[in-house]
Each structure stands twice: as C-alpha cells, then as structure tokens.
Scaffold this motif. Structure first.
Motif, PDB file in Angstrom:
ATOM      1  N   CYS A  14       0.847  -1.185   0.000  1.00  0.00           N
ATOM      2  CA  CYS A  14       0.000   0.000   0.000  1.00  0.00           C
ATOM      3  C   CYS A  14       0.886   1.239   0.000  1.00  0.00           C
ATOM      4  O   CYS A  14       2.109   1.144  -0.094  1.00  0.00           O
ATOM      5  CB  CYS A  14      -0.950  -0.013   1.200  1.00  0.00           C
ATOM      6  SG  CYS A  14      -0.132  -0.020   2.795  1.00  0.00           S
ATOM      7  N   TRP A  15       0.269   2.387   0.073  1.00  0.00           N
ATOM      8  CA  TRP A  15       0.959   3.670   0.125  1.00  0.00           C
ATOM      9  C   TRP A  15       0.590   4.344   1.445  1.00  0.00           C
ATOM     10  O   TRP A  15      -0.571   4.344   1.843  1.00  0.00           O
ATOM     11  CB  TRP A  15       0.530   4.540  -1.049  1.00  0.00           C
ATOM     12  CG  TRP A  15       1.008   4.034  -2.369  1.00  0.00           C
ATOM     13  CD1 TRP A  15       0.425   3.059  -3.137  1.00  0.00           C
ATOM     14  CD2 TRP A  15       2.156   4.451  -3.075  1.00  0.00           C
ATOM     15  NE1 TRP A  15       1.148   2.859  -4.274  1.00  0.00           N
ATOM     16  CE2 TRP A  15       2.224   3.713  -4.273  1.00  0.00           C
ATOM     17  CE3 TRP A  15       3.154   5.393  -2.818  1.00  0.00           C
ATOM     18  CZ2 TRP A  15       3.230   3.873  -5.194  1.00  0.00           C
ATOM     19  CZ3 TRP A  15       4.164   5.561  -3.745  1.00  0.00           C
ATOM     20  CH2 TRP A  15       4.199   4.810  -4.917  1.00  0.00           C
ATOM     21  N   LYS A  16       1.576   4.918   2.118  1.00  0.00           N
ATOM     22  CA  LYS A  16       1.369   5.507   3.437  1.00  0.00           C
ATOM     23  C   LYS A  16       1.861   6.949   3.457  1.00  0.00           C
ATOM     24  O   LYS A  16       2.888   7.277   2.878  1.00  0.00           O
ATOM     25  CB  LYS A  16       2.135   4.697   4.485  1.00  0.00           C
ATOM     26  CG  LYS A  16       2.045   5.241   5.890  1.00  0.00           C
ATOM     27  CD  LYS A  16       2.895   4.420   6.848  1.00  0.00           C
ATOM     28  CE  LYS A  16       2.871   5.038   8.228  1.00  0.00           C
ATOM     29  NZ  LYS A  16       3.812   4.379   9.131  1.00  0.00           N
ATOM     30  N   LYS A  17       1.120   7.798   4.187  1.00  0.00           N
ATOM     31  CA  LYS A  17       1.542   9.179   4.397  1.00  0.00           C
ATOM     32  C   LYS A  17       1.401   9.478   5.880  1.00  0.00           C
ATOM     33  O   LYS A  17       0.363   9.229   6.473  1.00  0.00           O
ATOM     34  CB  LYS A  17       0.669  10.145   3.592  1.00  0.00           C
ATOM     35  CG  LYS A  17       1.032  11.611   3.802  1.00  0.00           C
ATOM     36  CD  LYS A  17       0.143  12.508   2.962  1.00  0.00           C
ATOM     37  CE  LYS A  17       0.403  13.968   3.231  1.00  0.00           C
ATOM     38  NZ  LYS A  17       1.618  14.464   2.631  1.00  0.00           N
ATOM     39  N   GLY A  18       2.452   9.997   6.464  1.00  0.00           N
ATOM     40  CA  GLY A  18       2.412  10.418   7.857  1.00  0.00           C
ATOM     41  C   GLY A  18       2.935   9.369   8.823  1.00  0.00           C
ATOM     42  O   GLY A  18       3.081   8.209   8.491  1.00  0.00           O
TER      43      GLY A  18
END
Length: 109
Positions: free
Chosen positions: A40-44
């Motif tokens: 997946c893609w993660k931010k933060g």
C-alpha cells in the motif's frame, strides 16, 4: 477492513496508469509500504495527525482506489477507519481529496 473505495475507469496501458499512480502519490507525500503482507501507500507517522493509507488494485478496465486512516505512531497503528464519519474529519477529508485527484489523473492517463 474499514476502507473507502473509489472506482475509476482507464483506457491507457496498465504500465502508463501505474506510472501516473506512482507519480501522483509521491507528489502528495506518500511512500510505498508493505503492511500485513499487503502493498500500500502511506503518508504520515501519526505524530500530528492520523496516518493516511491508499491501496490501488486494477482490473482490465478499472482502478480501485482504497483509502483509510489509522491512528497510532509509526507502524503501530490502531484500527483502520474508512473516510465516513466525524472522528478524524480533517485527515479523512484530505485523503478523500487526494483519492479524487488520483482518480482524475487515472481517467485522463
């Protein structure tokens, strides 16, 4: 899993669409992450606000953009939350806007 999904059609070759997805997500500050055997893609990091996640799945003619937030620190997060409801409204609203931007980019690829 509590995830919000946006389905968007595409006409370009898969490689082109995937490149657009990666470019948009990197531009928005996301990075690839493997969590629970899932790419997946993660931010933060969870320090100032909830972590934001996106996962993209493809069919032959459609991209499914899944989005959710998670409260916690680093990779130790709590339960996934979809983008409905009042709790975590600001990060949910921001992630929903980013998902819609990604959907538009995929459609026009």
């Amino acid at each position: 899993m509590a995830r919000t999904c946006i389905k968007t059609p595409y006409r370009a070759e898969w490689e082109t669409v995937n490149r657009v997805v990666e470019d948009v997500l990197k531009e928005e500050g996301f990075h690839k992450k493997r969590i629970n055997e899932e790419d997946c893609w993660k931010k933060g990091t969870g320090m100032a606000t909830a972590m934001q996640f996106m996962k993209i799945e493809y069919t032959e003619t459609e991209a499914h953009i899944y989005g959710w937030i998670q409260v916690g620190l680093g990779d130790v997060g709590g339960k996934e939350q979809n983008l409905d409801g009042f709790v975590g409204m600001v990060p949910k609203k921001n992630l929903k806007r980013r998902m819609e931007k990604l959907a538009r980019a995929i459609e026009t690829a």
